[in-house]
Design a protein around this motif. Structure first.
Motif, short mmCIF file in Angstrom:
data_model
loop_
_atom_site.label_atom_id
_atom_site.label_comp_id
_atom_site.label_asym_id
_atom_site.label_seq_id
_atom_site.Cartn_x
_atom_site.Cartn_y
_atom_site.Cartn_z
N GLY A 1 0.89 -1.39 0.17
CA GLY A 1 0.10 0.07 0.15
C GLY A 1 0.99 1.14 0.14
N ALA A 2 2.16 1.33 0.76
CA ALA A 2 2.66 2.31 0.70
C ALA A 2 3.48 2.56 -0.54
CB ALA A 2 3.79 2.20 1.95
N ILE A 3 3.94 1.47 -0.88
CA ILE A 3 4.53 1.79 -2.48
C ILE A 3 3.64 2.31 -3.51
CG2 ILE A 3 5.56 0.40 -4.47
CD1 ILE A 3 6.67 -1.59 -2.35
N LEU A 4 2.31 1.78 -3.19
CA LEU A 4 1.21 2.41 -4.14
C LEU A 4 1.03 3.88 -3.82
CD1 LEU A 4 -0.98 1.91 -6.52
CD2 LEU A 4 -2.45 1.44 -4.52
N VAL A 5 1.07 4.28 -2.82
CA VAL A 5 0.88 5.65 -2.26
C VAL A 5 2.17 6.56 -2.76
CG1 VAL A 5 1.08 7.37 -0.25
CG2 VAL A 5 -0.49 5.29 -0.24
N VAL A 6 3.27 6.07 -2.79
CA VAL A 6 4.29 6.73 -3.36
C VAL A 6 4.19 7.06 -4.91
CG1 VAL A 6 6.89 6.58 -3.74
CG2 VAL A 6 6.19 6.21 -1.58
N LEU A 7 3.92 5.88 -5.70
CA LEU A 7 3.78 5.85 -6.94
C LEU A 7 2.60 6.93 -7.45
CD1 LEU A 7 4.18 2.07 -7.74
CD2 LEU A 7 5.95 4.02 -8.28
N MET A 8 1.56 6.88 -6.66
CA MET A 8 0.41 7.72 -6.97
C MET A 8 0.80 9.19 -6.66
SD MET A 8 -1.37 5.67 -8.64
CE MET A 8 -2.78 7.01 -9.22
N SER A 9 1.33 9.42 -5.57
CA SER A 9 1.83 10.77 -5.36
C SER A 9 2.84 11.15 -6.25
CB SER A 9 2.62 10.78 -3.92
OG SER A 9 1.71 10.02 -2.85
N TYR A 10 3.58 10.57 -6.82
CA TYR A 10 4.62 11.00 -7.75
C TYR A 10 3.72 11.54 -8.91
CZ TYR A 10 7.93 11.24 -11.65
OH TYR A 10 8.48 11.88 -12.88
N ARG A 11 2.73 10.83 -9.29
CA ARG A 11 1.87 11.08 -10.73
C ARG A 11 0.95 12.63 -10.29
NH1 ARG A 11 2.57 5.66 -11.33
NH2 ARG A 11 2.35 5.17 -13.52
N PHE A 12 0.68 12.47 -9.15
CA PHE A 12 -0.11 13.76 -8.60
C PHE A 12 0.74 14.93 -8.82
CE2 PHE A 12 -1.93 16.43 -5.47
CZ PHE A 12 -2.96 16.71 -5.77
N PHE A 13 1.75 14.94 -8.19
CA PHE A 13 2.81 15.83 -8.27
C PHE A 13 3.05 16.26 -9.68
CE2 PHE A 13 7.53 17.25 -8.07
CZ PHE A 13 7.30 18.44 -7.24
N VAL A 14 3.45 15.53 -10.48
CA VAL A 14 3.59 15.93 -12.02
C VAL A 14 2.74 16.38 -12.79
CG1 VAL A 14 4.17 14.73 -14.26
CG2 VAL A 14 5.51 14.01 -12.42
N TRP A 15 1.37 15.85 -12.30
CA TRP A 15 0.00 16.50 -12.70
C TRP A 15 0.06 17.97 -12.30
CZ3 TRP A 15 -4.42 17.91 -10.43
CH2 TRP A 15 -5.72 17.82 -10.87
N LYS A 16 -0.05 18.09 -11.03
CA LYS A 16 -0.12 19.27 -10.43
C LYS A 16 1.06 20.33 -11.04
CE LYS A 16 -2.25 21.08 -6.88
NZ LYS A 16 -3.56 21.76 -7.13
N GLN A 17 2.15 19.79 -11.45
CA GLN A 17 3.26 20.68 -11.86
C GLN A 17 2.88 21.24 -13.31
OE1 GLN A 17 6.99 19.32 -11.51
NE2 GLN A 17 7.70 20.77 -10.11
N ALA A 18 2.25 20.35 -13.92
CA ALA A 18 1.95 20.70 -15.56
C ALA A 18 0.47 21.46 -15.53
CB ALA A 18 1.78 19.14 -16.26
#
Ligand code: HEM
Length: 228
Positions: free
Chosen positions: A190-207
């Motif tokens: 679950g923690a690995i999934l949270v990290v992977l999804m947080s990365y996507r959210f961060f990239v999406w927010k930046q764009a």
């Protein structure tokens, strides 16, 4: 160094080796299973072979799902566009292992009984959520070809393939609900999934500013191109 890695990742042979490596967990189950069928004895599968195979195929399903979801972040962080060549294969291996996982349960545990299967799906919430994960993976596996990308159009196809996030979430919940006491492994996944999804959210927010600018340019093409 980066160039060399790119060359290795771009090689057809690396993909063949990666494909063979993905098959190893399957062969490590198939060989003792065939031994069990022919000689009636396979200590590699433990005291309860059906349970052993169910657990191993479940483990590899969640691992392949998370490995598949790691491809895009790794591709961007390492600046290795050729990593994208492996995503489809890894996703299809997640599907392959979940099919084995389901078939082990349905054939070896439920003896093909549809009524037993439905009873279990309705009774045990971890089975319900596991089935949901499997059901969501089917359209993704079917539409994983280049032909389907063309047929649906890239934007629609990409939107559909975001279902994989929910498949991974269903897998983590399924695992968390089925363990009786030690929840460390499902929590780790679950923690690995949270990290992977947080990365996507961060990239999406930046764009976000770039997306807004593109929207404005698309909405007002004539005025946007007018000179001052
Ligand atoms: C995305 C889909 C799925 C994932 C990621 C997944 C993953 C897992 C994992 C990680 C385990 C635990 C393995 C271990 O303890 O080492 C497991 C166990 C199990 N799964 Fe799944 N699974 C999925 C779908 C399903 C489906 C569709 C079924 C059957 C309808 C199913 C039935 C089971 C059963 C019966 C167990 C063993 C439960 C026990 O030991 O009491 N799973 N699964």
């Amino acid at each position: 160094m980066n160039k060399l890695l790119g060359k290795i990742l771009g090689s057809r042979w690396t993909k063949v080796v990666a494909f063979a490596a993905c098959l190893v967990p399957f062969l490590l189950l198939l060989i003792p299973f065939l031994k069990l069928l022919t000689t009636g004895n396979a200590p590699e599968l433990g005291a309860n072979p059906v349970e052993f195979i169910t657990h191993k195929t479940g483990d590899w399903t969640i691992r392949f799902l998370l490995i598949t979801l790691s491809v895009t972040p790794l591709r961007k962080i390492l600046n290795q566009p050729r990593l994208a060549r492996y995503r489809r294969m890894l996703g299809l291996f997640a599907f392959f292992y979940v099919c084995l996982h389901f078939m082990t349960w349905f054939i070896l545990d439920k003896s093909f009984s549809l009524s037993d299967m439905w009873a279990d799906i309705l009774k045990r919430r971890f089975i319900t959520v596991g089935m949901l994960g499997l059901a969501m993976l089917i359209p993704l596996a079917v539409t994983s070809t280049a032909g389907w990308v063309r047929r649906l159009g890239f934007v629609k196809w990409q939107r559909l393939h975001r279902l994989v996030y929910f498949v991974a979430l269903a897998g983590v919940i399924h695992y968390y609900w089925l363990v009786k006491s030690d929840v460390r492994l499902p929590l780790m996944y679950g923690a690995i999934l949270v990290v992977l999804m947080s990365y996507r959210f961060f990239v999406w927010k930046q764009a976000a500013p770039k997306r807004a600018a593109t929207r404005v340019a698309v909405k007002t093409p004539s005025t946007a191109s007018l000179p001052d």
